[in-house]
Design a protein around this motif. Structure first.
Motif, PDB file in Angstrom:
ATOM      1  N   ASN A 303      11.241   0.603  10.397  1.00 20.81           N
ATOM      2  CA  ASN A 303      10.844   0.522  11.807  1.00 20.81           C
ATOM      3  C   ASN A 303      11.656   1.516  12.641  1.00 20.81           C
ATOM      4  N   LYS A 307      15.203   0.357   9.877  1.00 18.01           N
ATOM      5  CA  LYS A 307      15.371  -0.764   8.940  1.00 18.01           C
ATOM      6  C   LYS A 307      14.059  -1.101   8.235  1.00 18.01           C
ATOM      7  N   ARG A 308      14.181  -1.511   6.976  1.00 17.09           N
ATOM      8  CA  ARG A 308      13.002  -2.016   6.261  1.00 17.09           C
ATOM      9  C   ARG A 308      12.633  -3.387   6.831  1.00 17.09           C
ATOM     10  N   TYR A 309      11.345  -3.757   6.700  1.00 15.80           N
ATOM     11  CA  TYR A 309      10.942  -5.040   7.278  1.00 15.80           C
ATOM     12  C   TYR A 309       9.972  -5.839   6.415  1.00 15.80           C
ATOM     13  N   PHE A 322       3.077  -7.163   9.454  1.00 22.93           N
ATOM     14  CA  PHE A 322       4.520  -7.026   9.685  1.00 22.93           C
ATOM     15  C   PHE A 322       4.796  -5.783  10.547  1.00 22.93           C
ATOM     16  N   THR A 323       4.064  -4.706  10.319  1.00 19.90           N
ATOM     17  CA  THR A 323       4.273  -3.505  11.148  1.00 19.90           C
ATOM     18  C   THR A 323       3.933  -3.801  12.609  1.00 19.90           C
ATOM     19  N   GLN A 326       6.787  -5.171  14.630  1.00 18.41           N
ATOM     20  CA  GLN A 326       8.022  -4.393  14.813  1.00 18.41           C
ATOM     21  C   GLN A 326       8.119  -3.872  16.250  1.00 18.41           C
TER      22      GLN A 326
END
Ligand SMILES: Cc1cc2nc3c(=O)[nH]c(=O)nc-3n(C[C@H](O)[C@H](O)[C@H](O)COP(=O)(O)OP(=O)(O)OC[C@H]3O[C@@H](n4cnc5c(N)ncnc54)[C@H](O)[C@@H]3O)c2cc1C
Length: 490
Positions: A303, A307-309, A322-323, A326
């Motif tokens: 994001n 960071k990965r999410y 999930f995107t 963010q």
């Protein structure tokens, strides 16, 4: 398009009944046709009103995956071990507010439902598409179509592919299924009236006993339903007023809504007017897939904080949703030279931002906080080299250190990537499809199925491809049977 007022009138306002049948069905998509066939095979006289000039609905746009399992003929033929219990555990985990009774029933009857479809002419090949794809362009049947192999689901239920595509090369499996089932319904004696826009229900002493409809805007009077009216009018993806109320996010031009002109939520509105209630109206299938190529699953999604999410090996709608959650709905898929170039043919949803010689340059180029992406990639690469992902538990086969420059950044953000969507919410219904009121009591004479009912599919993060058509056809059949056996209303 002018807006239709949907409502309920009292039977006293009906001067004459122009026609009658035991079961009157509104809409000839996959839910309506299955209800019609079952009701007819149970001995009922069935009349279907379809607003378009032919049946099919949004089902015609579908690739034609049905989520079925527990040991179907195809699963067995290709050597997949699956059990009702594993399918049940998986669906229970993936549904925000699971209705245990419905999910149990759906899983236990899944093999029988597959067999019913086959007996009614719907073909499925005894083959499996082994790659990771959104929709296989071959006529191979079985495909991994959900999050079965994804953590934490894989630890609780033995993963099995359950997406069954109708035997059809390309995208038109849904159309093929509809042609076959509509022909079957006609052959059984189901009466179908097309260009017929149902706009009102008729109530008599608390019971729904008929419908009123128009053809090309002209009132055609009322038709009596001796036993029941079944709402099978599909989703509300086209109705901007309903979206503004329940799902305003989908009005953002960054989303491409998928619908037919008749997806105005007619079933929802007629059900509400009759005293029904709606559920999971904020649920939608939202998807911007970044695979194929499969090698892109070996990349990481970050994001704007660097960071990965989300575990990148999950179902495309899960990673997409999930995107969308963010900051600023921004995300990027980061790849290196080996994972980007391994398979140059893209599915096309994420545009390339640029290629960068170093991670530091990419971090700067994407405007990420200093040091954030460097740290994320360092950690990811160290763990991936050991075959581990302690942060998000991405599956081992997708773990590969991203250490070969140049690096590519693909834009996953809403507004940049192509986000497709359609609605999932619908009327609260019993396992038999009876429309329930706010107290959970069935409204006499009224059923709802398919896209205008809420059963298993509730949100996109837990969705598996095939659930909509799977449940629409299964619960459509169940409602058709139940309606046909209901006591006549007079
Ligand atoms: C592009 C796309 C691909 C998809 N692929 C899949 C897939 O592969 N697998 C899967 O499980 N799901 C898929 N889905 C979702 C799935 O297609 C739908 O959830 C499902 O087909 C809904 O079936 P239905 O019978 O409820 O609605 P529909 O098929 O839309 O049928 C409803 C019918 O009612 C008619 N109607 C509406 N209002 C009225 C009225 N007032 N009077 C009379 N008739 C009316 C409509 O014209 C229509 O024919 C996909 C969706 C889209 C948009």
């Amino acid at each position: 398009m002018s807006k239709t007022q949907y409502g309920v009138i009292d039977a006293k306002q009906v001067a004459t009944w122009g026609d009658e049948a035991d079961v009157v069905i509104i809409g000839l998509g996959c839910a309506g046709v299955c209800a019609a066939i079952e009701a007819r095979e149970s001995g009922a006289e069935v009349l279907v009103f379809e607003r378009a000039s032919g049946g099919g609905g949004v089902t015609m746009m579908a690739a034609g995956h049905l989520y079925l399992g527990g040991g179907t003929r195809v699963q067995k033929a290709v050597g997949v071990n699956d059990t009702v219990e594993d399918m049940f555990t998986y669906l229970m985990m993936n549904t925000p507010e699971p209705d245990e009774k419905k999910i149990r029933e759906y899983c236990e009857q899944s093999v029988a439902h597959f067999n019913w479809l086959v007996e009614h002419g719907v073909p499925f090949n005894d083959t499996m598409y082994k790659g990771k794809h959104v929709l296989q362009m071959t006529d191979e049947c079985l495909i991994w179509s959900g999050n079965e192999e994804v953590w934490p689901f894989r630890d609780k239920a033995l993963p099995a592919p359950r997406g069954h595509k109708v035997a059809q090369v390309g995208e038109l499996g849904g159309a093929k299924m509809m042609e076959i089932l509509i022909a079957k319904a006609k052959a059984l004696g189901v009466r179908i009236v097309v260009d017929a826009h149902v706009h009102e229900l008729v109530r008599e002493n608390g019971r729904i006993v008929g419908v009123g409809y128009r053809v090309f805007g002209e009132e055609k009077g009322h038709v009596r339903a001796r036993k029941a009216v079944v709402l099978a009018a599909g989703q509300f993806t086209q109705n901007e007023e309903m979206l503004a109320k329940y799902l305003p996010e989908l009005l953002d031009p960054g989303y491409t809504r998928q619908y037919t002109p008749n997806d105005d939520g007619a079933g929802h509105q007629l059900g509400l007017a009759a005293g029904g209630v709606v559920k999971h109206m904020d649920g939608a299938l939202i998807s911007a897939a970044f695979y194929p190529p499969e090698s892109h699953i070996k990349g990481i999604l970050v994001n704007k904080l660097g960071k990965r999410y989300v575990a990148e090996d999950c179902y495309h709608s899960r990673s997409s949703i999930f995107t969308t959650k963010q900051p600023d709905r921004k995300g990027w898929l980061i790849l290196d030279e080996q994972t980007y170039a391994a398979e140059p043919q893209h599915y096309g949803a994420y545009p390339l931002v640029d290629a960068f010689d170093t991670v530091e340059e990419m971090e700067k180029g994407l405007g990420l906080p200093k040091g954030s992406l460097v740290e994320t990639m360092k950690k990811y690469n160290e763990n991936a080299a050991k075959g581990e992902d302690p942060e998000l538990h991405k599956g081992k086969k997708w773990l590969k250190p991203l250490t070969h420059p140049p690096y590519a950044a693909l834009d996953a953000s809403v507004g940049a990537a192509t986000y497709m969507c359609f609605t999932l919410g619908g009327l609260d219904v019993s396992i038999e499809g009876e429309v329930l009121d706010a107290k959970g009591k069935a409204i006499p004479g009224l059923y709802a199925i398919g896209g205008c009912a809420s059963n298993i599919a509730q949100d996109g993060s837990g969705y598996s491809s095939g659930t909509c058509i799977g449940e629409s056809t299964y619960f459509g059949r169940r409602a058709g049977r139940h309606a046909a056996r209901a006591a006549a209303g007079r």
